[in-house]
Scaffold this active site. Structure first.
Site: not given
Lengths: 362, 331
Positions: B101-102, B190-191, B215, B282
């Site tokens: 998206v975007g 995530d793309v 982390y 997240e």
């Protein structure tokens, strides 16, 4: 020639009389029945009814990855506990996970407080067979179970016996009860052992499915000596036999005759599981015990009996239906027969010394 | 008489209607709850695999089990061939959602899909769901047999934060509308990342989370949890297992539905209170995974940042960020 129309006299009656006749008893009861059905169906399709269905279905549903059990991932309220360190494995001396992702349960690999909270609404059933002279083991078994087995959870002890009068009265904690199931006995101890599978299978369907979430099937000639808790619960679990945990698969005492349904070839096998400690969710234990019982019946028809009886059939089943948890030998040990190695930090369920020949004879 | 017959007829129709309705609801529920046998049947043909060694002498570098006995998946903890023989006969369909998206995200789709075709769930039926505001911008990528792609139109974002906050809602709505019928397991990735090495059935689980690469060596009080008590994503000091990344999560489709819905409710509650969590979605994901612990955890091999040097404890990086500079050079 055409037949006269049915009830010709009726057609001559005035409409009002016909109307009153129509609303007679038959039609009224018919309409009442229709309305009743409509109401019942409406109720049946309501959300509550689906909840009930969902609960039952949740007992038959299982996980695809064969791991954490509950169909509803239980919500864990706020709890303080030390954080797991990703770069610090807890036990480096032993295997803690099988290649199919079943945890091997050793001391130090799990956090009891966390697991207790995850399993807080669980009822556990424990089946134990005390046939003929084996009733003498019940007192120690039940007393130690009260101290160590699933403390803080709801437990139902199912004691299968042919001598209900000899079952001792034990003081039980809250939420725990003893159910005595009167069953017949068999002449040979091997038959008694093998018929365990049949009886557990029958009662699973008749009773256990409705009363408990998990079943733990144990031998009675043992006692608990340390914590045995919800860390063992999984859709299907087996326990490593203390005599074979370090052995090669060729030396496992599987049934090696191809004629038997419990046959396992020499190049197959993951572990040698003990017949005295297995369990899982009620549907899975039902499947296991039914399959084992059927296999034993088929063997009997062929005139063959597996070398270690129900234990051989259990091993055959667990080879093709991999358990979702494996319990380490901490969960089944015999101090008289084996030297305790340092990798066993705790002994939780141990054999009670006894004279086998004396007990097994009539 | 005519009227009364009509009444009886209507009564009968009412009865029929209710019967059909309840029958439909029963059948629909049954379909939603499809049975996957928990046990892992091992077909007779596979007999040759090494016996598991109980007395493991080599020190494993990564923890392999969480304190609630969920496996932590990394190279060396599983036998890929054994798992393949176990899962293949189950005829599973695995779904994969990715949000483009975007305009800056639609250009990642090609490389994402091409790498997925090479490495993601080889040999299984796969259904890609690409959510985008611009269906025309999605390239035609050749797909292998048993693999399909569906483009799901979503409204365009006004800000990046806004887009990422709506992801949970979009996924849960999508599952309820169609994915529950089409797939058994669903992964949400995530793309702007790519697959580097095989990603197979070792990742399948009831509810699966992945450890964030930044982390995993850090103590819990340094995790970027939301620390304001007024937020629904609040995690107190002294709490926390791992910091999970938003770029990878998944599981059985019903569990993913509950999970994304729960996160979305938390996000909405925060919005109503005029608060936005520190790491947006997240933070909510981590809050939810703290109270609904995952049944399987993926090591950072499954969610890596290529800008970091690969430590020796991670043997095989399977899914990592696409270096943004390379992407610009490519386009």
């Amino acid at each position: 020639m055409a037949e006269p129309s049915p009830a010709p006299t009726r057609s001559n009656e005035p409409a009002s009389t016909k109307a009153t006749y129509f609303w007679g008893n038959r039609t009224k009861s018919c309409l009442c029945l229709i309305l009743l059905f409509a109401v019942l169906l409406g109720f049946y399709s309501s959300p509550e009814a689906h909840h009930v269905q969902g609960r039952r279905e949740s007992l038959t549903l299982s996980e695809g990855d064969g791991h954490l059990d509950s169909c509803r991932i239980p919500e864990v309220p706020r709890l303080l506990y030390p954080k797991a360190q990703l770069l610090k494995p807890l036990r480096v001396d032993v295997l803690v996970m099988t290649p199919w992702f079943a945890p091997v349960v050793w001391d130090g690999t799990f956090d009891s407080a966390l697991l207790d909270v995850q399993f807080r609404n669980t009822t556990i059933g424990l089946t134990v067979f005390a046939i003929k002279k084996y009733v003498v083991f019940l007192r120690l078994f039940l007393e130690t179970a009260e101290k160590y087995f699933m403390v803080g959870h709801k437990v139902i002890y199912y004691v299968f016996t042919d001598r209900p009068a000899d079952v001792p009265q034990i003081a039980l904690q809250d939420g725990r009860q003893v159910v005595v199931l009167h069953v017949g006995n068999y002449r040979r101890w091997q038959d008694i052992s093998m018929h365990r599978m049949e009886m557990i299978s029958n009662f699973s369907r008749r009773r256990f499915l409705r009363e408990v979430d998990y079943l733990v099937c144990l031998y009675v000639d043992m006692k608990f000596s340390d914590h045995v808790g919800v860390e063992i619960l999984a859709p299907l679990f087996g326990t490593l036999h203390p005599g074979f945990y370090a052995a090669d698969r060729q030396s496992f005492t599987y049934e090696r005759r191809p004629l038997s349904r419990a046959y396992i070839p020499r190049d197959e096998g993951d572990f040698y599981y003990a017949g005295g400690f297995f369990g899982g969710s009620v549907p899975e234990v039902y499947r296991l015990t039914t399959a084992c019982h059927q296999a034993m019946t088929a063997d009997q028809a062929q005139g063959i009996e597996a070398v270690w009886h129900d234990e051989s059939h259990l091993n055959r089943y667990l080879l093709s239906h991999k358990p979702s948890k494996v319990l380490s030998p901490e969960y089944l040990w015999d101090e008289q027969m084996l030297q305790r190695p340092p990798l066993l930090r705790k002994l939780r369920y141990v054999a009670v010394p006894m004279n086998h020949t004396e007990i097994r004879s009539r | 008489m005519h009227c009364l017959r009509l009444a009886l007829g209507l009564g009968f129709c009412l009865l029929l209607g209710i019967t059909l309705c309840s029958l439909w609801m029963y059948v629909e529920n049954w379909l939603l709850v499809s049975y996957i046998p928990y046990y892992l049947p091992c077909p007779e043909i596979l007999s040759q695999y090494p016996q598991p060694k109980l007395l493991e002498q080599k020190p494993t570098e990564l923890l392999t089990l969480t304190p609630w006995l969920a496996p932590i998946v990394s190279e060396g903890t599983f036998n890929a061939e054994l798992l393949h023989h176990i899962y293949q006969p189950l005829n599973l369909t695995i779904g994969l959602t990715a949000f483009a998206v975007g305009n800056r995200y639609t250009r990642f789709v090609q490389h994402f899909l091409e790498s997925a075709e090479r490495f993601f769930m080889q040999g299984y039926r796969v259904h890609y769901y690409i959510f985008t505001h611009d269906p025309q911008a999605i390239p035609q990528v050749p797909l292998g047999p048993g693999r399909r792609l569906s483009v799901i139109p979503v409204p365009g974002p006004s800000q990046w934060e806004e887009a990422s906050m709506r992801r949970m809602e979009a996924i849960s709505v999508h599952i309820a509308k169609r994915a529950h019928r089409e797939v058994d397991y669903l992964f949400c990735l995530d793309v702007d990342m790519a697959f580097r090495n095989p990603w197979g059935p070792e990742t399948l689980g009831d509810l699966v989370a992945a450890i964030h690469p930044d982390y995993f060596t850090v103590p819990r009080h340094q995790f970027p949890y939301e620390r304001r008590p007024v937020s629904t994503a609040f995690v107190a000091d002294g709490e926390g297992d791992f910091y999970y990344g938003r770029a990878v999560f998944g599981g059985r489709v019903a569990r993913v539905y509950e999970f994304t819905r729960g996160c979305h409710m938390g996000i909405l509650a925060d919005k109503a209170n005029g608060i936005m969590a520190a790491c947006q979605e997240e933070s909510h994901l981590n809050r939810r995974f703290l109270s609904h612990k995952p049944s399987k955890v993926l090591s950072p091999e499954y969610l890596w940042d290529d800008r970091k040097p690969q430590p020796p404890s991670l043997k095989l990086i399977r899914f990592s960020t696409l270096n943004k500079d390379t992407a610009r050079l490519r386009s």
